[in-house]
Design an enzyme around this catalytic site. Structure first.
Site, PDB file in Angstrom:
ATOM      1  N   SER A 166       0.908  -1.225  -0.026  1.00 14.98           N
ATOM      2  CA  SER A 166      -0.060   0.200   0.127  1.00 14.98           C
ATOM      3  C   SER A 166       0.791   1.087   0.073  1.00 14.98           C
ATOM      4  CB  SER A 166      -0.823   0.179   1.109  1.00 14.98           C
ATOM      5  OG  SER A 166       0.124   0.440   2.312  1.00 14.98           O
ATOM      6  N   LYS A 167       0.214   2.296  -0.071  1.00 14.49           N
ATOM      7  CA  LYS A 167       0.871   3.588  -0.292  1.00 14.49           C
ATOM      8  C   LYS A 167       1.871   3.904   1.164  1.00 14.49           C
ATOM      9  CE  LYS A 167      -0.971   6.917  -3.216  1.00 14.49           C
ATOM     10  NZ  LYS A 167      -2.300   6.569  -3.565  1.00 14.49           N
ATOM     11  N   ARG A 168       1.587   3.223   2.178  1.00  6.91           N
ATOM     12  CA  ARG A 168       2.580   3.232   3.412  1.00  6.91           C
ATOM     13  C   ARG A 168       3.752   2.716   3.021  1.00  6.91           C
ATOM     14  NH1 ARG A 168      -0.948   0.408   7.072  1.00  6.91           N
ATOM     15  NH2 ARG A 168      -2.663   0.712   5.440  1.00  6.91           N
ATOM     16  N   ASP A 169       3.805   1.948   2.206  1.00  4.72           N
ATOM     17  CA  ASP A 169       5.119   1.081   1.993  1.00  4.72           C
ATOM     18  C   ASP A 169       5.997   2.027   0.953  1.00  4.72           C
ATOM     19  OD1 ASP A 169       4.336  -1.029   3.322  1.00  4.72           O
ATOM     20  OD2 ASP A 169       3.032  -1.688   1.688  1.00  4.72           O
ATOM     21  N   GLY A 170       5.620   3.160   0.715  1.00  5.25           N
ATOM     22  CA  GLY A 170       6.492   4.164  -0.329  1.00  5.25           C
ATOM     23  C   GLY A 170       5.917   4.036  -1.691  1.00  5.25           C
TER      24      GLY A 170
END
Ligand code: GLU
Length: 505
Positions: free
Chosen positions: A252-256
């Site tokens: 997801s976006k949180r992973d970069g």
């Protein structure tokens, strides 16, 4: 058997996700390998979330990766239109077949009612399932409620049974349709939902293989029921493992960065990205790791798509990119890097076109007349090539080659061993040496610098460091003597003199 026809059907509700790029790549490779067609269909039926800008980003992202298609909204083709929203009438005709065959019913349950049912199921730890409340309404009741203007969705009547398929990747899989409840085929405004439209479109576009992410498996079982109810031959299905983050969660976006666009912006090479995503869920069956697109087309086979989820590891992408950077000739690399930097606005004009007007780098205006040429850029890049992982690092790594002045303060220039005035005197001697000999005329700059250090009674390293800092502003740079040769006498002298001035105050 007809020609193999593969497709991807991205929804233009965001930019091209790395997972979708992988789906696109595998379908593209399989179609090319089998001499088939590859189709791009845009699934823009979620009207509120679909945007034409996203369609463009998706198309640009795929082209950047070197993935091309034979038919699509941008190219046309004999199976169009290729935007789902433009196929509404066709979907409605097929929906009517299911209605006429008695596979459907009108459902008047309100959104609130359905949300309440779902919440209740969740609280009780059950999987949500439609209660079937409207399943057996009489024809009269349905007509009178519709006449009264009540809104209704169309639901598919699910008869509990085991639905199975022989998946290209997963092998035999099955699901108990009894777990689902009757699902919606069309919204109250008559527009069909994805699970219905996709069946009609895949059928009419003569798609032979549907290869997509494993997150679609439960949709596939529903779609199989549609094929059966409509009496259509179904394509072969293949479900690819998901791409997970290092914690084994959905990426997801949180992973970069999860969008291909962002990798492009960071200056990764598309061939490295392709190589990297090709191996996210597929392997050639041996230890080989480096593959060009053409090699991939040659070796790709769907039966080597792995069944276990792939872990997205950006360090591995960096590694691939570094390998591709070093494999390229510096000349080629310089042209690619220059395009990248120009796109970011680093150069006010493109030196590949006008070879010595680099009037702007990193926001620092410099006089255009005696400013470097492409050759200078190539020579400088040659020195950085070993260190580069991606082009986004270039402005920081290479800035010192292009700015007019280096700002190093006194504390950076001097060390504990030698006083400010001794350091100043040493730099004056280096400047004299350069002025007298010329860096490019010295057989090795190192030899001269070492004998100068001897003369001064300094350890060589103690002399090289202030020179390095005066010339580059940094302690970590490419090899000093080669850097001096690339910078040339004029810049070297200018920078040494500036440092001498700095140490004089
Ligand atoms: N529109 C779907 C998605 O973007 C594609 C599903 C399919 O390939 O059938 O996930």
């Amino acid at each position: 058997m007809g020609k193999p026809r593969f497709r991807i059907a991205p929804s233009p509700t965001g930019s091209l996700h790395i997972g979708n790029a992988r789906t696109a790549l595998y379908n593209f490779l399989a179609s090319r390998k089998l001499g088939g067609d590859f189709i791009l269909r845009i699934e823009d039926t979620a009207r509120d979330r679909s945007k034409i800008e996203y369609e463009r980003t998706i198309i640009d992202g795929l082209h950047w990766l070197g993935i091309n298609w034979d038919e699509g909204p941008d190219l046309g083709g004999s199976y169009g239109p290729y935007r789902q929203s433009e196929r509404l009438q066709i979907h409605k005709e097929f929906l009517q077949i299911l209605i006429d065959r008695g596979y459907t019913y009108h459902c008047f349950c309100s959104r609130e009612e359905l949300a309440f049912e779902r919440e209740l199921a969740q609280k009780q730890g059950r999987a949500p399932k439609y209660s079937g409340k409207c399943r057996d309404l009489s024809d009269e009741e349905v007509s009178s409620r519709l006449d009264a203007g009540e809104e209704a969705t169309i639901r598919f009547r699910v008869e509990p049974r085991i639905v199975g398929l022989d998946d290209i990747v997963m092998g035999k899989i099955e699901e108990d349709a009894g777990l689902w409840g009757d699902f919606v085929l069309a919204r109250s405004d008559g527009t069909p939902v994805y699970n219905f439209a996709v069946v009609v479109d895949d059928h009419l576009m003569d798609i032979s293989h549907v290869v997509r992410g494993a997150d679609h498996i439960s949709n596939t079982f529903k779609q199989i029921m549609m094929y059966e109810a409509l009496d259509l031959e179904r394509p072969r299905f293949g479900h690819m493992p998901l791409t997970l983050n290092a914690k084994r969660q959905k990426l997801s976006k949180r992973d970069g960065s999860v969008a291909v666009e962002e990798y492009r912006e960071q200056g990764y090479l598309p061939e490295a990205v392709v190589n990297f995503i090709a191996l996210l869920g597929w392997n050639p069956g041996d230890e080989r790791e480096m593959f060009s697109m053409n090699e991939l087309i040659n070796v790709f086979s769907m039966d080597r798509i792995t069944t276990s989820n792939a872990i997205f590891d950006v360090a591995r992408l960096d590694w691939f990119n570094g390998v591709y950077v070093r494999k390229m000739s510096t000349d080629q690399l310089a042209h690619r890097a220059n395009d990248y930097l120009s796109d970011l606005g680093y150069f006010s004009s493109n030196p590949t076109r006008s070879s010595n007007d680099w009037s702007h780098l990193n926001g620092v205006p410099v006089p255009p007349h005696d400013w470097p040429s492409m050759n200078y850029f190539i020579a400088a890049l040659e020195l950085e090539k070993e260190r580069i992982r991606k082009f986004a690092e270039l402005p920081e790594l290479m800035n010192f080659f292009f700015v007019e002045d280096i700002y190093a303060d006194t504390s950076q220039l001097i060390s504990k061993k030698h006083s400010q005035s001794d350091t100043r005197a040493a730099l004056v001697r280096v400047a004299e040496l350069v002025g007298l000999q010329g860096v490019n005329k010295m057989d090795t700059v190192e030899k001269y610098m070492r004998s100068l250090a001897d003369d001064l009674g300094w350890r060589a390293g103690d002399l090289f460091m202030p020179v390095r800092i005066a010339l580059t502003g940094s302690r970590a740079t490419p090899p000093l003597f080669e850097t001096m040769k690339v910078l040339g006498d004029q810049r070297v002298l200018h920078r040494l003199n500036k440092a001498v001035e700095q140490l004089s105050s």
